[in-house]
Design a protein around this motif. Structure first.
Motif, PDB file in Angstrom:
ATOM      1  N   ARG A  26       0.852  -1.194   0.000  1.00  0.00           N
ATOM      2  CA  ARG A  26       0.000   0.000   0.000  1.00  0.00           C
ATOM      3  C   ARG A  26       0.886   1.242   0.000  1.00  0.00           C
ATOM      4  NH1 ARG A  26      -3.628  -1.426   3.269  1.00  0.00           N
ATOM      5  NH2 ARG A  26      -2.831  -3.517   3.254  1.00  0.00           N
ATOM      6  N   PRO A  27       0.323   2.413  -0.277  1.00  0.00           N
ATOM      7  CA  PRO A  27       1.132   3.644  -0.232  1.00  0.00           C
ATOM      8  C   PRO A  27       1.340   4.095   1.215  1.00  0.00           C
ATOM      9  CG  PRO A  27      -1.102   4.154  -0.907  1.00  0.00           C
ATOM     10  CD  PRO A  27      -1.014   2.655  -0.811  1.00  0.00           C
ATOM     11  N   PHE A  28       2.155   3.362   1.942  1.00  0.00           N
ATOM     12  CA  PHE A  28       2.285   3.540   3.384  1.00  0.00           C
ATOM     13  C   PHE A  28       2.802   4.924   3.761  1.00  0.00           C
ATOM     14  CE2 PHE A  28       4.834   3.219   7.271  1.00  0.00           C
ATOM     15  CZ  PHE A  28       3.856   2.818   8.160  1.00  0.00           C
ATOM     16  N   PHE A  29       3.905   5.339   3.155  1.00  0.00           N
ATOM     17  CA  PHE A  29       4.510   6.604   3.566  1.00  0.00           C
ATOM     18  C   PHE A  29       3.666   7.804   3.148  1.00  0.00           C
ATOM     19  CE2 PHE A  29       8.062   3.656   3.679  1.00  0.00           C
ATOM     20  CZ  PHE A  29       8.480   3.867   4.983  1.00  0.00           C
ATOM     21  N   GLY A  30       2.954   7.711   2.052  1.00  0.00           N
ATOM     22  CA  GLY A  30       2.040   8.779   1.667  1.00  0.00           C
ATOM     23  C   GLY A  30       0.927   8.952   2.682  1.00  0.00           C
ATOM     24  N   GLY A  31       0.312   7.847   3.092  1.00  0.00           N
ATOM     25  CA  GLY A  31      -0.747   7.911   4.096  1.00  0.00           C
ATOM     26  C   GLY A  31      -0.222   8.368   5.442  1.00  0.00           C
ATOM     27  N   LEU A  32       0.978   7.919   5.797  1.00  0.00           N
ATOM     28  CA  LEU A  32       1.579   8.305   7.071  1.00  0.00           C
ATOM     29  C   LEU A  32       1.849   9.810   7.104  1.00  0.00           C
ATOM     30  CD1 LEU A  32       2.816   7.323   9.787  1.00  0.00           C
ATOM     31  CD2 LEU A  32       4.989   7.178   8.555  1.00  0.00           C
ATOM     32  N   TRP A  33       2.428  10.343   6.024  1.00  0.00           N
ATOM     33  CA  TRP A  33       2.749  11.772   5.993  1.00  0.00           C
ATOM     34  C   TRP A  33       1.489  12.628   5.989  1.00  0.00           C
ATOM     35  CZ3 TRP A  33       7.579  13.060   2.600  1.00  0.00           C
ATOM     36  CH2 TRP A  33       8.684  12.376   3.113  1.00  0.00           C
ATOM     37  N   LEU A 110       1.042  21.619   6.189  1.00  0.00           N
ATOM     38  CA  LEU A 110       0.627  21.751   4.793  1.00  0.00           C
ATOM     39  C   LEU A 110       1.575  20.986   3.875  1.00  0.00           C
ATOM     40  CD1 LEU A 110      -0.870  24.647   2.981  1.00  0.00           C
ATOM     41  CD2 LEU A 110       1.333  23.927   2.156  1.00  0.00           C
ATOM     42  N   LEU A 111       2.878  21.166   4.073  1.00  0.00           N
ATOM     43  CA  LEU A 111       3.850  20.463   3.227  1.00  0.00           C
ATOM     44  C   LEU A 111       3.822  18.956   3.446  1.00  0.00           C
ATOM     45  CD1 LEU A 111       6.875  22.926   3.355  1.00  0.00           C
ATOM     46  CD2 LEU A 111       5.294  22.507   1.466  1.00  0.00           C
ATOM     47  N   LEU A 112       3.653  18.520   4.691  1.00  0.00           N
ATOM     48  CA  LEU A 112       3.531  17.082   4.948  1.00  0.00           C
ATOM     49  C   LEU A 112       2.293  16.516   4.255  1.00  0.00           C
ATOM     50  CD1 LEU A 112       4.469  16.723   8.726  1.00  0.00           C
ATOM     51  CD2 LEU A 112       5.641  15.690   6.797  1.00  0.00           C
ATOM     52  N   GLY A 113       1.177  17.229   4.337  1.00  0.00           N
ATOM     53  CA  GLY A 113      -0.061  16.764   3.721  1.00  0.00           C
ATOM     54  C   GLY A 113       0.024  16.700   2.204  1.00  0.00           C
ATOM     55  N   VAL A 114       0.571  17.750   1.598  1.00  0.00           N
ATOM     56  CA  VAL A 114       0.685  17.767   0.134  1.00  0.00           C
ATOM     57  C   VAL A 114       1.669  16.702  -0.335  1.00  0.00           C
ATOM     58  CG1 VAL A 114       1.483  19.147  -1.822  1.00  0.00           C
ATOM     59  CG2 VAL A 114      -0.043  20.158  -0.136  1.00  0.00           C
ATOM     60  N   THR A 115       2.803  16.582   0.344  1.00  0.00           N
ATOM     61  CA  THR A 115       3.793  15.577  -0.047  1.00  0.00           C
ATOM     62  C   THR A 115       3.238  14.166   0.114  1.00  0.00           C
ATOM     63  OG1 THR A 115       5.551  17.071   0.639  1.00  0.00           O
ATOM     64  CG2 THR A 115       6.144  14.765   0.333  1.00  0.00           C
ATOM     65  N   GLY A 116       2.550  13.907   1.197  1.00  0.00           N
ATOM     66  CA  GLY A 116       1.950  12.588   1.395  1.00  0.00           C
ATOM     67  C   GLY A 116       0.899  12.275   0.346  1.00  0.00           C
ATOM     68  N   SER A 117       0.097  13.273  -0.020  1.00  0.00           N
ATOM     69  CA  SER A 117      -0.926  13.053  -1.044  1.00  0.00           C
ATOM     70  C   SER A 117      -0.295  12.797  -2.403  1.00  0.00           C
ATOM     71  CB  SER A 117      -1.854  14.263  -1.117  1.00  0.00           C
ATOM     72  OG  SER A 117      -2.557  14.423   0.084  1.00  0.00           O
ATOM     73  N   VAL A 118       0.760  13.519  -2.720  1.00  0.00           N
ATOM     74  CA  VAL A 118       1.440  13.319  -4.002  1.00  0.00           C
ATOM     75  C   VAL A 118       2.111  11.944  -4.043  1.00  0.00           C
ATOM     76  CG1 VAL A 118       3.361  14.149  -5.421  1.00  0.00           C
ATOM     77  CG2 VAL A 118       1.708  15.761  -4.491  1.00  0.00           C
ATOM     78  N   LEU A 119       2.723  11.537  -2.938  1.00  0.00           N
ATOM     79  CA  LEU A 119       3.312  10.193  -2.885  1.00  0.00           C
ATOM     80  C   LEU A 119       2.248   9.120  -3.085  1.00  0.00           C
ATOM     81  CD1 LEU A 119       5.828  10.435   0.093  1.00  0.00           C
ATOM     82  CD2 LEU A 119       6.373  10.053  -2.308  1.00  0.00           C
ATOM     83  N   THR A 120       1.089   9.334  -2.499  1.00  0.00           N
ATOM     84  CA  THR A 120      -0.003   8.373  -2.646  1.00  0.00           C
ATOM     85  C   THR A 120      -0.496   8.341  -4.080  1.00  0.00           C
ATOM     86  OG1 THR A 120      -0.672   8.700  -0.370  1.00  0.00           O
ATOM     87  CG2 THR A 120      -2.310   7.768  -1.848  1.00  0.00           C
ATOM     88  N   PHE A 121      -0.631   9.499  -4.698  1.00  0.00           N
ATOM     89  CA  PHE A 121      -1.113   9.564  -6.074  1.00  0.00           C
ATOM     90  C   PHE A 121      -0.144   8.852  -7.018  1.00  0.00           C
ATOM     91  CE2 PHE A 121      -1.867  11.493 -10.210  1.00  0.00           C
ATOM     92  CZ  PHE A 121      -3.250  11.428 -10.287  1.00  0.00           C
TER      93      PHE A 121
END
Length: 172
Positions: A26-33, A110-121
Protein backbone atom coordinates in the motif's frame (compact mmCIF):
# COMPACT_ATOMS: atom_id res chain seq x y z
CA UNK A 1 30.29 -18.03 0.94
CA UNK A 2 29.20 -17.68 4.52
CA UNK A 3 25.49 -18.02 3.72
CA UNK A 4 24.77 -14.32 4.09
CA UNK A 5 23.08 -12.40 1.33
CA UNK A 6 25.01 -9.54 -0.29
CA UNK A 7 23.95 -5.99 0.55
CA UNK A 8 21.17 -4.51 -1.56
CA UNK A 9 19.53 -7.87 -2.29
CA UNK A 10 15.93 -7.97 -1.11
CA UNK A 11 14.61 -11.05 0.58
CA UNK A 12 11.90 -13.00 -1.23
CA UNK A 13 8.40 -12.04 -0.19
CA UNK A 14 7.87 -15.42 1.50
CA UNK A 15 10.73 -14.69 3.92
CA UNK A 16 9.61 -11.18 4.84
CA UNK A 17 7.50 -10.65 7.91
CA UNK A 18 3.79 -9.77 7.72
CA UNK A 19 4.26 -6.09 8.60
CA UNK A 20 6.80 -5.58 5.82
CA UNK A 21 4.45 -7.15 3.28
CA UNK A 22 1.63 -4.95 4.58
CA UNK A 23 3.76 -1.79 4.26
CA UNK A 24 4.88 -2.58 0.72
CA UNK A 25 1.36 -3.54 -0.34
CA UNK A 26 0.00 0.00 0.00
CA UNK A 27 1.13 3.64 -0.23
CA UNK A 28 2.29 3.54 3.38
CA UNK A 29 4.51 6.60 3.57
CA UNK A 30 2.04 8.78 1.67
CA UNK A 31 -0.75 7.91 4.10
CA UNK A 32 1.58 8.31 7.07
CA UNK A 33 2.75 11.77 5.99
CA UNK A 34 -0.81 12.95 5.29
CA UNK A 35 -1.90 11.72 8.73
CA UNK A 36 1.08 13.37 10.43
CA UNK A 37 0.41 16.61 8.56
CA UNK A 38 -3.18 16.71 9.81
CA UNK A 39 -2.10 15.85 13.36
CA UNK A 40 0.56 18.58 13.29
CA UNK A 41 -2.00 21.17 12.18
CA UNK A 42 -4.40 20.08 14.93
CA UNK A 43 -1.61 20.49 17.50
CA UNK A 44 -0.69 23.95 16.25
CA UNK A 45 -4.29 25.18 16.33
CA UNK A 46 -3.74 26.10 19.97
CA UNK A 47 -0.86 28.44 19.09
CA UNK A 48 -1.35 32.09 19.89
CA UNK A 49 -0.97 33.41 16.36
CA UNK A 50 -3.57 35.88 15.14
CA UNK A 51 -3.52 34.66 11.52
CA UNK A 52 -6.22 32.06 11.94
CA UNK A 53 -9.25 32.83 9.80
CA UNK A 54 -12.31 31.78 11.78
CA UNK A 55 -15.05 30.50 9.51
CA UNK A 56 -18.46 29.75 10.99
CA UNK A 57 -19.02 29.06 14.64
CA UNK A 58 -15.71 29.27 16.49
CA UNK A 59 -13.65 28.43 13.42
CA UNK A 60 -15.09 25.01 12.66
CA UNK A 61 -13.20 24.82 9.35
CA UNK A 62 -9.92 25.30 11.22
CA UNK A 63 -10.53 22.01 13.02
CA UNK A 64 -12.50 20.24 10.30
CA UNK A 65 -9.86 20.31 7.55
CA UNK A 66 -6.98 18.85 9.60
CA UNK A 67 -9.35 16.23 11.01
CA UNK A 68 -10.26 15.27 7.44
CA UNK A 69 -6.54 15.09 6.60
CA UNK A 70 -6.01 12.60 9.43
CA UNK A 71 -9.05 10.62 8.30
CA UNK A 72 -7.90 10.54 4.66
CA UNK A 73 -4.41 9.46 5.72
CA UNK A 74 -5.85 6.58 7.70
CA UNK A 75 -8.15 5.64 4.81
CA UNK A 76 -5.13 5.54 2.50
CA UNK A 77 -3.36 3.20 4.92
CA UNK A 78 -6.27 0.84 5.48
CA UNK A 79 -8.17 1.10 2.18
CA UNK A 80 -5.61 1.66 -0.59
CA UNK A 81 -8.00 0.69 -3.39
CA UNK A 82 -9.46 4.24 -3.43
CA UNK A 83 -6.07 5.93 -3.13
CA UNK A 84 -6.51 8.24 -6.14
CA UNK A 85 -9.67 9.85 -4.77
CA UNK A 86 -8.19 10.11 -1.29
CA UNK A 87 -4.96 11.66 -2.55
CA UNK A 88 -6.67 14.29 -4.73
CA UNK A 89 -8.98 15.18 -1.85
CA UNK A 90 -5.99 15.25 0.50
CA UNK A 91 -4.12 17.77 -1.67
CA UNK A 92 -7.15 20.05 -1.87
CA UNK A 93 -7.82 19.88 1.87
CA UNK A 94 -4.14 20.38 2.69
CA UNK A 95 -4.07 23.50 0.52
CA UNK A 96 -7.24 24.71 2.25
CA UNK A 97 -5.50 24.64 5.62
CA UNK A 98 -3.33 27.55 4.45
CA UNK A 99 -6.30 29.84 5.00
CA UNK A 100 -8.09 28.15 7.87
CA UNK A 101 -5.46 26.71 10.21
CA UNK A 102 -2.48 28.90 11.17
CA UNK A 103 -1.07 28.97 7.64
CA UNK A 104 -1.32 25.21 7.39
CA UNK A 105 0.36 24.53 10.72
CA UNK A 106 3.12 27.03 9.99
CA UNK A 107 3.68 25.40 6.59
CA UNK A 108 4.91 22.13 8.15
CA UNK A 109 1.54 20.38 8.20
CA UNK A 110 0.63 21.75 4.79
CA UNK A 111 3.85 20.46 3.23
CA UNK A 112 3.53 17.08 4.95
CA UNK A 113 -0.06 16.76 3.72
CA UNK A 114 0.68 17.77 0.13
CA UNK A 115 3.79 15.58 -0.05
CA UNK A 116 1.95 12.59 1.40
CA UNK A 117 -0.93 13.05 -1.04
CA UNK A 118 1.44 13.32 -4.00
CA UNK A 119 3.31 10.19 -2.88
CA UNK A 120 0.00 8.37 -2.65
CA UNK A 121 -1.11 9.56 -6.07
CA UNK A 122 2.14 8.39 -7.64
CA UNK A 123 2.19 4.99 -5.92
CA UNK A 124 1.51 2.01 -8.16
CA UNK A 125 0.80 -1.53 -6.98
CA UNK A 126 3.10 -4.39 -7.93
CA UNK A 127 3.87 -4.26 -11.63
CA UNK A 128 6.38 -5.73 -13.98
CA UNK A 129 9.48 -3.55 -14.33
CA UNK A 130 9.29 -0.93 -17.05
CA UNK A 131 10.91 -1.80 -20.36
CA UNK A 132 12.75 0.89 -22.31
CA UNK A 133 11.88 1.69 -25.91
CA UNK A 134 15.12 0.15 -27.06
CA UNK A 135 14.29 -3.14 -25.33
CA UNK A 136 10.74 -3.10 -26.71
CA UNK A 137 12.17 -2.64 -30.22
CA UNK A 138 14.53 -5.56 -29.72
CA UNK A 139 11.68 -7.74 -28.45
CA UNK A 140 9.54 -6.81 -31.47
CA UNK A 141 12.42 -7.57 -33.82
CA UNK A 142 13.02 -10.94 -32.19
CA UNK A 143 9.36 -11.89 -32.41
CA UNK A 144 9.09 -10.77 -36.06
CA UNK A 145 12.12 -12.70 -37.27
CA UNK A 146 12.07 -15.51 -34.76
CA UNK A 147 15.82 -15.10 -34.11
CA UNK A 148 18.24 -12.88 -32.30
CA UNK A 149 19.15 -9.57 -34.00
CA UNK A 150 22.78 -10.60 -34.50
CA UNK A 151 21.90 -13.82 -36.31
CA UNK A 152 20.77 -13.91 -39.96
CA UNK A 153 17.05 -14.54 -40.26
CA UNK A 154 15.21 -16.87 -42.65
CA UNK A 155 14.83 -14.10 -45.25
CA UNK A 156 18.62 -13.65 -45.46
CA UNK A 157 19.13 -17.39 -45.91
CA UNK A 158 16.55 -17.46 -48.76
CA UNK A 159 18.17 -14.48 -50.49
CA UNK A 160 21.60 -16.11 -50.27
CA UNK A 161 20.21 -19.37 -51.66
CA UNK A 162 18.62 -17.48 -54.62
CA UNK A 163 21.89 -15.75 -55.46
CA UNK A 164 23.75 -19.04 -55.42
CA UNK A 165 21.35 -20.57 -57.92
CA UNK A 166 21.87 -17.59 -60.24
CA UNK A 167 18.43 -16.01 -60.00
CA UNK A 168 18.39 -12.85 -57.87
CA UNK A 169 15.33 -12.50 -55.67
CA UNK A 170 13.66 -9.22 -54.75
CA UNK A 171 14.35 -8.12 -51.21
CA UNK A 172 11.93 -6.14 -49.14
Amino acid sequence: MSGREPEGVRQPVARQDAFTRWVYGRPFFGGLWLTLGGAWILLTMKASVKVVLHVGMQGVAGYLLPTLMVLLGLLILFSPDQRLFYSITGVLISMGTWVTSNLGGFMVGLLLGVTGSVLTFGWLPDQDPRVSRRERGREAERSATGTDPGQPGPAAATAQAGMVSGTPQATQ
